[in-house]
Motif scaffolding. Sequence first.
Motif, PDB file in Angstrom:
ATOM      1  N   ILE A  73      42.635  26.656  12.753  1.00 10.32           N
ATOM      2  CA  ILE A  73      42.359  26.058  14.051  1.00 10.32           C
ATOM      3  C   ILE A  73      43.625  26.103  14.897  1.00 10.32           C
ATOM      4  O   ILE A  73      44.656  25.522  14.521  1.00 10.32           O
ATOM      5  N   LYS A  74      43.566  26.788  15.998  1.00  9.02           N
ATOM      6  CA  LYS A  74      44.710  26.929  16.895  1.00  9.02           C
ATOM      7  C   LYS A  74      45.243  25.564  17.296  1.00  9.02           C
ATOM      8  O   LYS A  74      44.482  24.649  17.613  1.00  9.02           O
ATOM      9  N   ASP A  75      46.568  25.421  17.269  1.00 11.10           N
ATOM     10  CA  ASP A  75      47.267  24.189  17.639  1.00 11.10           C
ATOM     11  C   ASP A  75      46.933  23.013  16.734  1.00 11.10           C
ATOM     12  O   ASP A  75      47.172  21.858  17.091  1.00 11.10           O
ATOM     13  N   PHE A  76      46.375  23.298  15.538  1.00  6.03           N
ATOM     14  CA  PHE A  76      46.069  22.212  14.608  1.00  6.03           C
ATOM     15  C   PHE A  76      46.574  22.561  13.215  1.00  6.03           C
ATOM     16  O   PHE A  76      47.747  22.329  12.920  1.00  6.03           O
ATOM     17  N   LYS A 114      55.158  17.347  11.689  1.00  9.20           N
ATOM     18  CA  LYS A 114      55.795  18.361  12.525  1.00  9.20           C
ATOM     19  C   LYS A 114      55.240  19.738  12.181  1.00  9.20           C
ATOM     20  O   LYS A 114      54.619  19.930  11.122  1.00  9.20           O
ATOM     21  N   ARG A 115      55.436  20.682  13.074  1.00  8.23           N
ATOM     22  CA  ARG A 115      55.005  22.053  12.825  1.00  8.23           C
ATOM     23  C   ARG A 115      55.645  22.552  11.531  1.00  8.23           C
ATOM     24  O   ARG A 115      56.842  22.414  11.330  1.00  8.23           O
ATOM     25  N   GLY A 116      54.825  23.121  10.643  1.00 12.73           N
ATOM     26  CA  GLY A 116      55.324  23.624   9.374  1.00 12.73           C
ATOM     27  C   GLY A 116      55.169  22.670   8.211  1.00 12.73           C
ATOM     28  O   GLY A 116      55.424  23.043   7.070  1.00 12.73           O
ATOM     29  N   ALA A 117      54.736  21.430   8.469  1.00  5.94           N
ATOM     30  CA  ALA A 117      54.548  20.474   7.380  1.00  5.94           C
ATOM     31  C   ALA A 117      53.414  20.934   6.459  1.00  5.94           C
ATOM     32  O   ALA A 117      52.415  21.487   6.911  1.00  5.94           O
ATOM     33  N   PHE A 140      48.751  23.813   6.249  1.00  4.94           N
ATOM     34  CA  PHE A 140      50.003  23.952   6.980  1.00  4.94           C
ATOM     35  C   PHE A 140      49.759  23.471   8.404  1.00  4.94           C
ATOM     36  O   PHE A 140      48.831  23.932   9.078  1.00  4.94           O
ATOM     37  N   VAL A 141      50.590  22.548   8.873  1.00  5.82           N
ATOM     38  CA  VAL A 141      50.458  22.045  10.237  1.00  5.82           C
ATOM     39  C   VAL A 141      50.940  23.097  11.230  1.00  5.82           C
ATOM     40  O   VAL A 141      52.010  23.692  11.056  1.00  5.82           O
ATOM     41  N   GLN A 142      50.156  23.346  12.245  1.00  4.99           N
ATOM     42  CA  GLN A 142      50.544  24.223  13.344  1.00  4.99           C
ATOM     43  C   GLN A 142      50.948  23.340  14.537  1.00  4.99           C
ATOM     44  O   GLN A 142      52.096  23.101  14.770  1.00  4.99           O
ATOM     45  N   GLY A 143      49.972  22.865  15.285  1.00  7.13           N
ATOM     46  CA  GLY A 143      50.266  21.955  16.376  1.00  7.13           C
ATOM     47  C   GLY A 143      50.920  22.637  17.565  1.00  7.13           C
ATOM     48  O   GLY A 143      51.032  23.858  17.638  1.00  7.13           O
ATOM     49  N   LYS A 144      51.353  21.815  18.503  1.00  8.95           N
ATOM     50  CA  LYS A 144      52.011  22.310  19.716  1.00  8.95           C
ATOM     51  C   LYS A 144      53.067  21.302  20.143  1.00  8.95           C
ATOM     52  O   LYS A 144      53.156  20.193  19.606  1.00  8.95           O
TER      53      LYS A 144
END
Length: 243
Positions: A73-76, A114-117, A140-144
């Motif tokens: 999922i983009k940004d998630f 955080k991104r990469g968690a 893996f966390v992506q996020g924005k």
Amino acid sequence: MKQRLFTLLLLLFTLVSCGDKPLDPSKPVYVTVKTTMGDVTVLLYDDTPLHRDNFIRLCRSGEYEGMLFHRIIKDFVVQGGDPTSKAHEPGVLYGDGDGGYTVPAEILPNHFNKRGALIDAKESDDVNPERASAGTQFCFVQGKKHTDAELDEKEVRINQIRRNWLYYKFLDQLKKEDPALAADSLETELTNRALVMVEDTLADLGPYVIPAEHREVYKTVGGVPHLDSSVTIFGEWWTVSIS
């Protein structure tokens, strides 16, 4: 510092086993995830030992070999670890498999999304108030990146998630203490007692506030802050090599 290195292989999101060398508790644990899109080296946290050891055991047993990242999922998040995904059947939606067991929650305030968690995957709080992790699944966390205004909104969401979780947790607790409360005729009493416990607990805890150092990372690196305090975070990617 020497690294304890375990190598996993992803073939279009697939992992293979690593060696059986005993862990050295004085050294950090790293896992290299090899994919057809590049490699990711992950640091596993020592203060979440149940999840760390579960992940290493699955790696060593070869359980991850042939599995897919079934949810992107983009940004998630990017999520994998469903054993049934080894079938690689076109058009099939995977994600229900968890290895048939759970791992007790290890949710710590010093870790954040955080991104990469590297985080757990789990059922929702209404059916899983103990927030136990699905045995084989992980994300893996992506996020924005977020602005301060957006992070203020995320704080509101985190506090609402916490309120709802406490409600389900106390419902479960009360029914375990007095199974008679599960009767339909006592639903109102059960609900009211749980709500009182929620309000009393929140009065003691006070509202959740995203720490300043976490805010800075969410603004400069990115992530998914609304998951804070509700999922187990047991590692983070250390290096990424995209081919």
